[in-house]
Write a protein that holds these residues in place. Sequence first.
Motif, PDB file in Angstrom:
ATOM      1  N   GLN A  55     -22.573  17.170  36.792  1.00  0.00           N
ATOM      2  CA  GLN A  55     -22.273  16.449  35.553  1.00  0.00           C
ATOM      3  C   GLN A  55     -21.802  15.021  35.814  1.00  0.00           C
ATOM      4  OE1 GLN A  55     -23.664  17.667  33.126  1.00  0.00           O
ATOM      5  NE2 GLN A  55     -23.912  19.659  34.098  1.00  0.00           N
ATOM      6  N   ASN A  58     -25.162  13.285  35.816  1.00  0.00           N
ATOM      7  CA  ASN A  58     -25.726  13.247  34.460  1.00  0.00           C
ATOM      8  C   ASN A  58     -24.951  12.289  33.567  1.00  0.00           C
ATOM      9  OD1 ASN A  58     -27.832  15.098  34.812  1.00  0.00           O
ATOM     10  ND2 ASN A  58     -26.462  16.836  34.531  1.00  0.00           N
ATOM     11  N   GLU A  61     -25.842   8.742  34.378  1.00  0.00           N
ATOM     12  CA  GLU A  61     -27.147   8.368  33.824  1.00  0.00           C
ATOM     13  C   GLU A  61     -27.059   8.118  32.314  1.00  0.00           C
ATOM     14  OE1 GLU A  61     -30.324  11.226  34.115  1.00  0.00           O
ATOM     15  OE2 GLU A  61     -31.795   9.745  33.461  1.00  0.00           O
ATOM     16  N   VAL A  62     -26.407   9.055  31.632  1.00  0.00           N
ATOM     17  CA  VAL A  62     -26.315   8.966  30.172  1.00  0.00           C
ATOM     18  C   VAL A  62     -25.542   7.713  29.735  1.00  0.00           C
ATOM     19  CG1 VAL A  62     -25.155  10.066  28.207  1.00  0.00           C
ATOM     20  CG2 VAL A  62     -26.663  11.408  29.680  1.00  0.00           C
ATOM     21  N   LYS A  87     -32.801  10.533  40.294  1.00  0.00           N
ATOM     22  CA  LYS A  87     -32.524   9.653  39.154  1.00  0.00           C
ATOM     23  C   LYS A  87     -32.402   8.203  39.579  1.00  0.00           C
ATOM     24  CE  LYS A  87     -29.907  13.144  36.536  1.00  0.00           C
ATOM     25  NZ  LYS A  87     -30.835  13.360  35.417  1.00  0.00           N
TER      26      LYS A  87
ATOM     27  N   GLY B  24     -27.381  19.016  30.600  1.00  0.00           N
ATOM     28  CA  GLY B  24     -27.693  17.594  30.697  1.00  0.00           C
ATOM     29  C   GLY B  24     -29.185  17.310  30.735  1.00  0.00           C
ATOM     30  N   SER B  27     -30.605  16.027  27.215  1.00  0.00           N
ATOM     31  CA  SER B  27     -30.194  14.642  26.881  1.00  0.00           C
ATOM     32  C   SER B  27     -30.852  13.617  27.791  1.00  0.00           C
ATOM     33  CB  SER B  27     -28.684  14.450  26.963  1.00  0.00           C
ATOM     34  OG  SER B  27     -28.020  15.641  27.078  1.00  0.00           O
ATOM     35  N   THR B  28     -30.956  13.940  29.087  1.00  0.00           N
ATOM     36  CA  THR B  28     -31.557  12.946  29.981  1.00  0.00           C
ATOM     37  C   THR B  28     -33.070  12.844  29.750  1.00  0.00           C
ATOM     38  OG1 THR B  28     -31.551  14.592  31.772  1.00  0.00           O
ATOM     39  CG2 THR B  28     -29.748  13.021  31.754  1.00  0.00           C
ATOM     40  N   LYS B  31     -33.403  10.723  26.697  1.00  0.00           N
ATOM     41  CA  LYS B  31     -33.142   9.336  27.090  1.00  0.00           C
ATOM     42  C   LYS B  31     -34.394   8.695  27.715  1.00  0.00           C
ATOM     43  CE  LYS B  31     -30.120   6.240  29.421  1.00  0.00           C
ATOM     44  NZ  LYS B  31     -28.799   5.924  29.886  1.00  0.00           N
TER      45      LYS B  31
END
Lengths: 120, 146
Positions: A55, A58, A61-62, A87, B24, B27-28, B31
């Motif tokens: 997390q 994540n 990234e978010v 990512k 997640g 959401s990713t 995005k």
Amino acid sequence: MTLNEVVHVLEGELVCCAEKDSMEITGVCASDLMSDVLAFGTAGSLLITGLTNAQSVNTAEVADVVAIAYARGKRPADSVLLLAEEKGMPVILCGLSLYEACGRLYEHGLVSGSEIREPQ
Amino acid sequence: MSDDPEIMLRERFSIQGGDFGRAGRVSTTIKSMLKQIGFPAPLIRRVAIATYEAEINVVVYADRADVTFEVTPTVIRVILEDEGRGIADLDLAMQEGYSTATDEIREMGFGAGMGLPNIKRNADDLEITSEVGVGTTVRITVLAGE
Ligand SMILES: Nc1ncnc2c1ncn2[C@@H]1O[C@H](COP(=O)(O)OP(=O)(O)O)[C@@H](O)[C@H]1O
Ligand SMILES: [Mg+2]
């Protein structure tokens, strides 16, 4: 400050996305609470945290965090490092405490990457 | 769900309660899709943050959820319909700092009672309906046409 300079100041090691080492870091957000990062972190910041699970990646990234530094010698599991690599999220491992890591970067001119909020 | 004729994109996802490893992903993915369409980064960030907090809530508190993601020229909508315990007192749940999270959730970096307030802060419109023992529906709307 470039990511490379951040690594140097933190006496850390860039273990993910080394090709991004000249990327510009515009601020720092330090927290183990991901909701805080999501609420008050600003885009373009470096996240310094002691939370090493998926997390953290994540959340970064978010929230448009551009790199993560794990403090106090913590090393995320390989699966988390792999997720970061996927990512394109650079990861720094460093032995400093959260306080020391922030203090050094502040001293070197990196400003806050987090909103100020009055006590409620 | 709407039958808005202006829909440019509609995608469905599902989220499994308790699946912390995959939390997640929805959401990713959303995005990335918004990035591909070319929306401005600050707008995408708001949608992603709101969706992510809602996704974490499903993983933590619900059994499962269907997610509908819709884009029109003027709005981005994310609707999470979950099956689960529901929320007895919505006003209380919306208060910053209110949380029924366990230590396990706190170790994940959540559980400070900031999720729903974070969703509200990032959405232009937020609608939550819930029935105890049945489930919760969270409708996040962000205006795209500015
Ligand atoms: N989808 C959901 N299903 C059941 N309860 C929920 C759901 N979302 C939120 N809640 C309840 O509302 C509370 C507040 O949620 P939130 O603001 O996200 O804070 P947190 O997740 O940190 O506790 C939660 O502790 C939980 O009791
Ligand atoms: Mg929450």
